[in-house]
Enzyme design. Structure first.
Site, PDB file in Angstrom:
ATOM      1  N   LYS A   1       0.826  -1.211   0.000  1.00 30.86           N
ATOM      2  CA  LYS A   1       0.000   0.000   0.000  1.00 30.86           C
ATOM      3  C   LYS A   1       0.865   1.270   0.000  1.00 30.86           C
ATOM      4  O   LYS A   1       0.640   2.176  -0.798  1.00 30.86           O
ATOM      5  CB  LYS A   1      -0.954  -0.013   1.209  1.00 30.86           C
ATOM      6  CG  LYS A   1      -1.934  -1.196   1.163  1.00 30.86           C
ATOM      7  CD  LYS A   1      -2.946  -1.178   2.295  1.00 30.86           C
ATOM      8  CE  LYS A   1      -2.327  -1.363   3.670  1.00 30.86           C
ATOM      9  NZ  LYS A   1      -1.649  -2.669   3.835  1.00 30.86           N
ATOM     10  N   THR A   2       1.843   1.319   0.870  1.00 29.28           N
ATOM     11  CA  THR A   2       2.725   2.489   0.916  1.00 29.28           C
ATOM     12  C   THR A   2       3.479   2.637  -0.403  1.00 29.28           C
ATOM     13  O   THR A   2       3.644   3.743  -0.933  1.00 29.28           O
ATOM     14  CB  THR A   2       3.735   2.346   2.072  1.00 29.28           C
ATOM     15  OG1 THR A   2       3.000   2.083   3.272  1.00 29.28           O
ATOM     16  CG2 THR A   2       4.566   3.597   2.249  1.00 29.28           C
TER      17      THR A   2
ATOM     18  N   ASP B   1      -1.967   6.674   6.070  1.00 25.96           N
ATOM     19  CA  ASP B   1      -1.879   5.261   6.406  1.00 25.96           C
ATOM     20  C   ASP B   1      -2.816   4.988   7.580  1.00 25.96           C
ATOM     21  O   ASP B   1      -3.071   5.888   8.377  1.00 25.96           O
ATOM     22  CB  ASP B   1      -0.419   4.938   6.786  1.00 25.96           C
ATOM     23  CG  ASP B   1      -0.115   3.454   6.655  1.00 25.96           C
ATOM     24  OD1 ASP B   1      -0.976   2.691   6.177  1.00 25.96           O
ATOM     25  OD2 ASP B   1       1.008   3.063   7.031  1.00 25.96           O
TER      26      ASP B   1
ATOM     27  N   THR C   1      -6.377  -1.603   6.568  1.00 24.11           N
ATOM     28  CA  THR C   1      -6.306  -3.068   6.505  1.00 24.11           C
ATOM     29  C   THR C   1      -7.636  -3.648   6.029  1.00 24.11           C
ATOM     30  O   THR C   1      -7.669  -4.710   5.435  1.00 24.11           O
ATOM     31  CB  THR C   1      -5.935  -3.662   7.873  1.00 24.11           C
ATOM     32  OG1 THR C   1      -6.679  -2.966   8.883  1.00 24.11           O
ATOM     33  CG2 THR C   1      -4.463  -3.480   8.153  1.00 24.11           C
TER      34      THR C   1
ATOM     35  N   ARG D   1       6.571  -8.115   2.134  1.00 24.27           N
ATOM     36  CA  ARG D   1       7.430  -7.636   3.226  1.00 24.27           C
ATOM     37  C   ARG D   1       8.153  -8.817   3.890  1.00 24.27           C
ATOM     38  O   ARG D   1       9.345  -8.736   4.187  1.00 24.27           O
ATOM     39  CB  ARG D   1       6.609  -6.884   4.270  1.00 24.27           C
ATOM     40  CG  ARG D   1       7.392  -6.631   5.558  1.00 24.27           C
ATOM     41  CD  ARG D   1       6.719  -5.642   6.494  1.00 24.27           C
ATOM     42  NE  ARG D   1       6.672  -4.335   5.886  1.00 24.27           N
ATOM     43  CZ  ARG D   1       5.592  -3.573   5.825  1.00 24.27           C
ATOM     44  NH1 ARG D   1       4.448  -4.001   6.344  1.00 24.27           N
ATOM     45  NH2 ARG D   1       5.648  -2.400   5.251  1.00 24.27           N
TER      46      ARG D   1
HETATM   47  P1  ADP Z   1       2.173  -1.848   3.205  1.00 25.00           P
HETATM   48  O1  ADP Z   1       2.175  -0.359   3.096  1.00 25.00           O
HETATM   49  O2  ADP Z   1       0.972  -2.487   2.541  1.00 25.00           O
HETATM   50  O3  ADP Z   1       2.358  -2.357   4.610  1.00 25.00           O
HETATM   51  P2  ADP Z   1       4.678  -1.673   1.718  1.00 25.00           P
HETATM   52  O4  ADP Z   1       4.248  -0.898   0.537  1.00 25.00           O
HETATM   53  O5  ADP Z   1       5.434  -0.938   2.774  1.00 25.00           O
HETATM   54  O6  ADP Z   1       3.416  -2.429   2.374  1.00 25.00           O
HETATM   55  O7  ADP Z   1       5.540  -2.917   1.185  1.00 25.00           O
HETATM   56  C1  ADP Z   1       6.401  -3.648   2.025  1.00 25.00           C
HETATM   57  C2  ADP Z   1       7.628  -4.069   1.269  1.00 25.00           C
HETATM   58  O8  ADP Z   1       7.278  -5.026   0.286  1.00 25.00           O
HETATM   59  C3  ADP Z   1       8.339  -2.932   0.535  1.00 25.00           C
HETATM   60  O9  ADP Z   1       9.725  -3.093   0.665  1.00 25.00           O
HETATM   61  C4  ADP Z   1       7.950  -3.126  -0.898  1.00 25.00           C
HETATM   62  O10 ADP Z   1       9.012  -2.780  -1.734  1.00 25.00           O
HETATM   63  C5  ADP Z   1       7.688  -4.601  -1.013  1.00 25.00           C
HETATM   64  N1  ADP Z   1       6.591  -4.815  -1.959  1.00 25.00           N
HETATM   65  C6  ADP Z   1       5.275  -4.734  -1.660  1.00 25.00           C
HETATM   66  N2  ADP Z   1       4.535  -4.998  -2.743  1.00 25.00           N
HETATM   67  C7  ADP Z   1       5.381  -5.248  -3.750  1.00 25.00           C
HETATM   68  C8  ADP Z   1       5.208  -5.598  -5.126  1.00 25.00           C
HETATM   69  N3  ADP Z   1       3.985  -5.759  -5.663  1.00 25.00           N
HETATM   70  N4  ADP Z   1       6.304  -5.784  -5.878  1.00 25.00           N
HETATM   71  C9  ADP Z   1       7.530  -5.645  -5.332  1.00 25.00           C
HETATM   72  N5  ADP Z   1       7.757  -5.326  -4.049  1.00 25.00           N
HETATM   73  C10 ADP Z   1       6.705  -5.136  -3.252  1.00 25.00           C
END
Ligand code: ADP
Length: 334
Positions: A64-65, A109, A158, A217
């Protein structure tokens, strides 16, 4: 902090920043979300207007981030980052929004954790590009309307269902992120290994992917542990054997279950005959807080179909018994 915890840990941040895809093309998997989002952004760019507000929902660690950053990046707009828990008073949000410039992207977030008054202020801002700034207190307080230029809110939660519908309805585009297929996780760790200049073999990548609980992650975090192991023990080769040995060392099994998950399953099967047993009793048996068992261990066990939450308590499924190498008792069907 568990190595298979989906939420971001303190030592994840810099590492994750280095591995984050910067464009939609670099994002692995989530094809539908990627296409839809590309369309939203391209259409807005073609019209020369600000894109609709975007709501991203899904479990932690699924990107998401990353998508919020990509949205800002693609629009060449600055990204302002905040979170629901950081916005407890409407004034906190008013302060952020009053500084917004045309076309800015504001990432919120955990948007479901904002206070109610802040929520109300937010949906007014999203709909009318206006906030009421309250000046003074008590009977003499007055609301001064303040115009804000068109901007885009990217909210992350979430579960979209946690948002009150008036707020949810202000988002023109909602994307639901799902757990990743093993082949996509394999692509993600392979990409990460490339960025980190690691010698990761195809079967090594598949092994890490299989233990990552559908979560990028976690995949990246396991890669880091395997890298540590390989640097010290195998001269830097991250192959199948290195991945297996390293992850066994960190007590992450072939399905991504860690020590707590297995302790819960073992207690359930061995001590309570497969249940039903109350979650508090189960927590005492594994020496953990009830919340830890409920929020950390159970969701993935339920997702795997190993544990069922029934009105009478937790029940192990035949698959759970078999995963522990035990024979399910006759009639253990859920
Ligand atoms: P969230 O905000 O949903 O908790 P993040 O965007 O922070 O998740 O992602 C967590 C990690 O996983 C980051 O390092 C990101 O680069 C990696 N990641 C997440 N989704 C992907 C994707 N579709 N392809 C490559 N890397 C991803």
């Amino acid at each position: 902090e568990s190595i298979v915890a989906p939420v971001v840990g303190t030592d994840d941040r810099a590492y994750e920043a280095a591995l984050r895809p910067r464009t939609l093309e670099e994002v692995v998997g989530q094809d539908r979300v990627r296409e839809q989002l590309a369309l939203v952004l391209d259409a807005a760019t073609a019209r020369g207007s600000v894109p609709d507000h975007v709501l991203l929902s899904g479990p932690p660690g699924l990107g998401k981030t990353t998508l919020a950053m990509i949205i800002a990046n693609q629009l060449s707009a600055p990204l302002r980052i905040t979170s629901g828990p950081a916005i407890q008073h409407a004034g906190d949000l008013a302060a952020i929004l009053s500084g917004v410039m045309e076309g800015d992207v504001v990432f919120i977030d955990e948007i479901h954790r904002m206070s109610r008054p802040a929520e109300e202020l937010l949906y007014m801002a999203m709909e009318d590009f206006r906030v009421d700034v309250i000046v003074g207190k008590g009977p003499g307080a007055t609301a001064i309307p303040l115009e804000i230029p068109p901007f885009t809110v990217v909210g992350a939660t979430t579960r979209a269902g946690l948002l009150p519908s008036p707020l949810r309805d202000r988002f023109g585009f909602t994307a639901q992120l799902d757990y990743y297929e093993p082949q996509h996780l394999q692509q993600i760790v392979t990409r990460s290994a490339g960025l980190l200049a690691l010698d990761l073999t195809v079967d090594g990548a598949a092994e890490i992917a299989g233990r990552s609980r559908g979560t990028p992650r976690i995949a990246n975090r396991l890669l880091r542990r395997v890298r540590d192991y390989a640097e010290v023990r195998t001269g830097g080769v991250l192959d199948l054997a290195a991945a297996r040995t390293a992850l066994e060392l960190y007590e992450v099994d072939d399905l991504g279950l860690d020590r707590l998950d297995l302790a819960v399953l073992r207690a359930l099967c061995a001590s309570f005959g497969g249940g039903p047993v109350g979650v508090s009793t189960l927590a005492v048996a594994v020496g953990e807080e009830r919340e830890t068992v409920e929020e950390i261990a159970e969701p993935y066990l339920v997702r795997l179909g190993f544990l069922a939450r029934t009105p009478r308590g937790r029940v192990a499924t035949p698959a759970a018994w078999r995963h522990l190498g035990l024979t399910p008792p006759a009639g253990a069907e859920v």
